[in-house]
Write a protein that holds these residues in place. Structure first.
Motif, PDB file in Angstrom:
ATOM      1  N   MET A 459       0.895  -1.235   0.067  1.00 51.46           N
ATOM      2  CA  MET A 459      -0.107  -0.187   0.135  1.00 51.46           C
ATOM      3  C   MET A 459       0.904   1.232   0.112  1.00 51.46           C
ATOM      4  SD  MET A 459      -3.028   1.142   2.629  1.00 51.46           S
ATOM      5  CE  MET A 459      -2.323   2.367   3.580  1.00 51.46           C
ATOM      6  N   GLN A 502      -0.677  -0.314  -5.524  1.00 55.60           N
ATOM      7  CA  GLN A 502      -1.884  -0.271  -4.676  1.00 55.60           C
ATOM      8  C   GLN A 502      -1.798   1.048  -3.912  1.00 55.60           C
ATOM      9  OE1 GLN A 502      -2.555  -2.207  -0.619  1.00 55.60           O
ATOM     10  NE2 GLN A 502      -3.849  -3.397  -1.685  1.00 55.60           N
ATOM     11  N   GLY A 504      -3.242   4.075  -1.192  1.00 49.68           N
ATOM     12  CA  GLY A 504      -4.230   3.833  -0.245  1.00 49.68           C
ATOM     13  C   GLY A 504      -3.861   5.400   0.831  1.00 49.68           C
ATOM     14  N   GLU A 577      -4.660  -0.384  -8.094  1.00 52.03           N
ATOM     15  CA  GLU A 577      -5.603  -0.846  -7.046  1.00 52.03           C
ATOM     16  C   GLU A 577      -5.704   0.038  -6.126  1.00 52.03           C
ATOM     17  OE1 GLU A 577      -6.481  -5.070  -5.874  1.00 52.03           O
ATOM     18  OE2 GLU A 577      -5.407  -4.259  -3.899  1.00 52.03           O
ATOM     19  N   HIS A 579      -7.207   1.041  -2.411  1.00 47.85           N
ATOM     20  CA  HIS A 579      -7.530   0.327  -1.324  1.00 47.85           C
ATOM     21  C   HIS A 579      -8.515   0.661  -0.428  1.00 47.85           C
ATOM     22  CE1 HIS A 579      -6.361  -1.944   2.312  1.00 47.85           C
ATOM     23  NE2 HIS A 579      -5.124  -2.108   2.061  1.00 47.85           N
ATOM     24  N   SER A 587     -12.040   2.704   3.546  1.00 49.56           N
ATOM     25  CA  SER A 587     -12.753   1.693   4.419  1.00 49.56           C
ATOM     26  C   SER A 587     -13.654   2.310   5.573  1.00 49.56           C
ATOM     27  CB  SER A 587     -11.775   0.570   5.015  1.00 49.56           C
ATOM     28  OG  SER A 587     -12.562  -0.383   5.790  1.00 49.56           O
ATOM     29  N   ARG A 632      -9.554  -3.463  -3.550  1.00 52.13           N
ATOM     30  CA  ARG A 632      -9.494  -4.253  -2.495  1.00 52.13           C
ATOM     31  C   ARG A 632     -10.361  -3.875  -1.353  1.00 52.13           C
ATOM     32  NH1 ARG A 632      -4.935  -7.211   1.007  1.00 52.13           N
ATOM     33  NH2 ARG A 632      -4.796  -8.348  -0.719  1.00 52.13           N
TER      34      ARG A 632
END
Length: 789
Positions: A459, A502, A504, A577, A579, A587, A632
């Motif tokens: 990440m 990735q 994030g 990607e 995250h 999230s 993800r």
């Protein structure tokens, strides 16, 4: 000892005869509510392994059972007008009535007292009547004794979502047959096997809602049976379906399976201790045929423990300790199988070949190499079919040598991955001021040379205050872009692997120490402010408190992600990607555990996903159209009230609509209250559901550590890629080594390492030959058994 068994099914009868055989001085009484030859159901199924256990426990009984068995090796799957056959499974069927008669006769030979037509309501009164030292509660899944001592046994009884009916037919089947039929109401399936010379069990199953839509809940028994006859007419060939439950009225013959798990199996508080056995203690779904197997093996183990112990308490404690572990393994496999049949609709978009393979491996106890051991021809044909389809999808020619499922190519947009293995993004905490250095070059470069199709960088944070730790890499300065370009250029120049970034933002889990100094613990000094969807302290009383992001914060962070995405293209990455998992900033919006906002970004799942989707769309708009983007997610928070796998399917569908090419299916790390259920491939079911319900490619992650795992996942269509993390830390050439273990030599190695390839293959070949010579097996069989552990 004086022992009373309540319930004259397989568990009680077999235990009684084993105890009497062990010591004729024992007084064993088996009490049954039905008449001697009354029983329900048609036939039961055992594997060859179970038969071996019965021979070892009591050969005369096993001999009689074997004489009555109908044996078969093949499984036939009928789906969409196609029959798929695989062999080598080794099953035996016997009529339930015949099995009980054999056990009753053996009990009588040995002197076990059999008492019929006696309904027991009070176990202690019964124990006093026979002066018993121990009561065995083997009174079935509706056990009165388990209910009576519910506070001790602590049962969990979960009524499952399908209805099924046990029927029979005089049509004979030469294979264990599974037939799937689509109706206007939904899918039905039949489980069919012959259990004596002229009779077969014919179980019809369907989800509860389909059962009701079809009107079966309002039909009389005869009408329901006629419905099944019409539906499965091509399997029955004019033979009628038969019922042995004429005493039941209406739709009562249709059963909902109760999954039973007991915390404790022994009750000590009465005058005489009581121990559970068979279905009274646990149930296993009929789709893996283990209910009777478990009952008989319970009896074997309890008899063994009683014979080998000097005290009753020690014996019963040993019985529960040893059996509960084995039973939980079987119940786990049975649950996987049961859930597959409950969700047949999920897999009906598959071709018949893959649908059948998915069904065969549904319990996760049968793997790809285990199938090869059983039927090499079937697996070779399936691998050839799978390779041809994969190569067509990728737009590449089919190679001359067979392809293992994990080594088939896969195209995402314009990127063709040479196989299905990717190196997971794994935090290394080795950057300086966000700059990846020589360690990252060696770490990612070595794994790119190791045979994986793509390596994920860990990440990478979109701003300085987005980092997890001060040692996390970033993509927010020109120095970062240049450093990453150096690594990307090496991967492209020295290997045929792709490389992904990735991106994030740590959010409420930022400003912490590196893992080996105290994971998730805040820095002692030099902290930076944290933001999250809502005010949050990840570790209560420990972590730094994150404040709720304002509109200005959201605008700035979105711009940071866009800038980092543009930089990823400048650095030459093949894939990006986003995250959105593990409790990090994006999230924290998705999970209801961490999002308590009352604006447009809070409330419903759609609202909670609104900001992560906004960021994704902004990134996708600047990322080249020919390059893939994945997301993800945490597909399960493992906390009551958090994200569930049902939610994950909806989340994936939202990102698919926004242009995502693939969902990377992780779970957890959103709350320290989580209670994950670990095990091999434990997160793969999330990838399976999302792929086959949301209809978007997925990456499976989590405890995938053998080629057999990856081959099984890809071949069954549970995911499209497998992300392998920790095994790659131990061995950068994991993919090359795993292929060599299976005897696959066509995989390309770096030319500098070809001497090592030849040496490894010779060594492994020698090991297989030595093992085969000592075991009397073919090298292929030895390799399969080694993979099974």
């Amino acid at each position: 000892m004086n022992i009373v068994c309540i319930g004259g099914g397989p568990a009680g009868l077999y235990f009684g005869l084993l105890m009497k055989k062990a010591d004729p001085r024992h007084e064993i009484t088996v009490v049954e509510r039905n008449r001697p030859y009354d029983t329900f159901g048609w036939g039961v199924v055992f594997s060859d392994q179970t038969l071996g256990n019965l021979v070892a426990a009591d050969e005369p009984t096993a001999r009689e059972i074997l004489r009555a068995f109908n044996h078969w090796d093949d499984i036939d799957v009928f789906f969409k007008g196609t029959r798929v056959t695989s062999g080598g499974h080794g099953f035996c069927g016997i009529g339930r009535k015949r099995l009980l008669n054999i056990l009753q006769q053996r009990c009588e030979e040995l002197g076990v007292r059999l008492v019929f037509e006696t309904d027991v309501t009070d176990d202690q009164t019964l124990a006093a009547r026979y002066n018993a030292d121990l009561v065995i509660a083997s009174d079935g899944l509706n056990s009165r004794i388990r209910t009576r001592y519910e506070s001790t046994f602590q049962p969990t009884v979960e009524t499952r979502r399908c209805r099924f009916v046990w029927l029979g037919t005089k049509k004979k089947f030469d294979a264990f047959t599974f037939a799937f039929k689509e109706t206007e109401h939904g899918w039905f399936q039949a489980h069919i096997y012959q259990f004596d010379g002229d009779t077969s069990t014919f179980i019809v199953e369907t989800p509860e809602d389909v059962w009701r839509k079809a009107g079966l809940d309002d039909m009389e028994q005869e009408e329901g049976i006629a419905f099944c006859e019409r539906l499965f007419a091509d399997q029955l060939d004019g033979h009628p379906l038969l019922s042995n439950a004429s005493h039941l009225r209406g739709s009562a013959i249709w059963i909902a399976f109760p999954r039973i798990v007991c915390e404790n199996w022994v009750h000590w508080n009465g005058e005489v201790p009581v121990v559970l056995m068979g279905d009274a203690a646990h149930t296993a779904h009929f789709s893996i045929g283990s209910g009777t197997k478990l009952a008989l093996e319970d009896a074997i183990e309890l008899a063994r423990c009683l014979a080998g112990s000097t005290g009753l308490r020690a014996a019963l404690e040993a019985y529960q300790a040893s059996r509960s572990i084995e039973v939980l393994k079987i119940q786990s496999a049975a649950r996987n199988s049961m859930e597959w049949f409950e969700n047949v609709q999920r897999y009906t978009a598959m071709d018949a070949q893959q649908f059948a393979y998915s069904m065969l491996t549904r319990s996760q106890r049968i793997s790809h190499e285990n199938l090869r051991l059983r039927d090499p021809g079937y697996v070779e044909r399936y691998e050839a079919w799978l390779a041809q389809r994969a190569c067509a999808q990728a737009g590449v020619p089919v190679p001359e040598q067979k392809l293992l499922p994990m080594l088939t190519p896969f195209r995402v947009r314009d990127l063709v991955l040479k196989n299905r293995i990717v190196v997971s993004p794994m935090a290394q905490y080795s950057a300086v001021d966000g700059v990846p250095g020589d360690f990252h070059l060696v770490h990612l470069g070595a794994r790119a040379l190791g045979g994986a199709a793509m390596v994920f960088a860990e990440m990478t944070c979109v701003s300085a205050d987005a980092r997890i730790t001060p040692a996390c890499p970033g993509m927010y300065t020109p120095e970062h872009t240049a450093a990453w370009k150096r690594i990307v250029d090496f991967v492209h120049a020295s290997s045929d692997a792709a490389i992904a970034l990735q991106l994030g933002h740590a959010g409420p889990k930022g400003s912490t120490k590196v893992m080996w100094e105290g994971i998730d613990l805040p820095l002692p000094d030099g902290n930076w402010p944290l933001v999250a969807a809502s005010d949050e302290q990840y570790l209560p009383g420990v972590s730094q408190v994150a404040r709720a992001a304002t509109g200005a914060d959201l605008d700035r962070i979105e711009a940071d992600f866009v800038r980092a995405t543009l930089a990823a293209e400048q650095a030459g990455f093949d894939w990006v990607e986003l995250h959105c998992a593990h409790g990090y900033f994006l999230s924290s919006f998705i999970s209801p555990l961490t999002n308590h906002r009352t604006d447009q970004y809070g409330g419903s799942l759609e609202n909670r996903c609104r900001y992560p989707l906004r960021v994704f769309r902004a990134m996708r708009a600047v990322w080249p159209a020919h390059k893939p983007m994945s997301v993800r997610i945490s597909a399960h928070d493992w906390v009551e009230g958090g994200i569930t796998p049902d939610d994950a399917v909806r989340i994936a569908a939202l990102f698919k609509d926004a242009g995502a090419d693939m969902i990377d299916c992780s779970s957890g790390q959103v709350s320290k209250q989580e209670k994950p259920v670990f095990g091999r491939m434990y997160q793969t079911p999330f990838a399976d559901r999302i792929r086959n319900e949301a209809d978007i490619p997925t990456i499976a992650v989590g405890s995938i550590f053998e080629a057999d795992h990856a081959n099984s996942i890809i071949a069954a269509g549970r995911a499209d890629l497998c992300a392998v993390g920790r095994p790659h830390l131990a061995n950068p050439a994991w993919t090359l080594n795993e292929a060599a273990k299976l005897g696959y030599t066509a995989v390309a190695w770096p030319k500098q390492y070809l001497a090592g390839k030849a040496q490894l293959e010779r060594n492994l070949q020698r090991e297989r030959q030595l093992a085969a010579a000592s075991a009397g097996l073919s090298p292929q069989q030895v390799a399969a058994r080694l993979l099974e552990g």
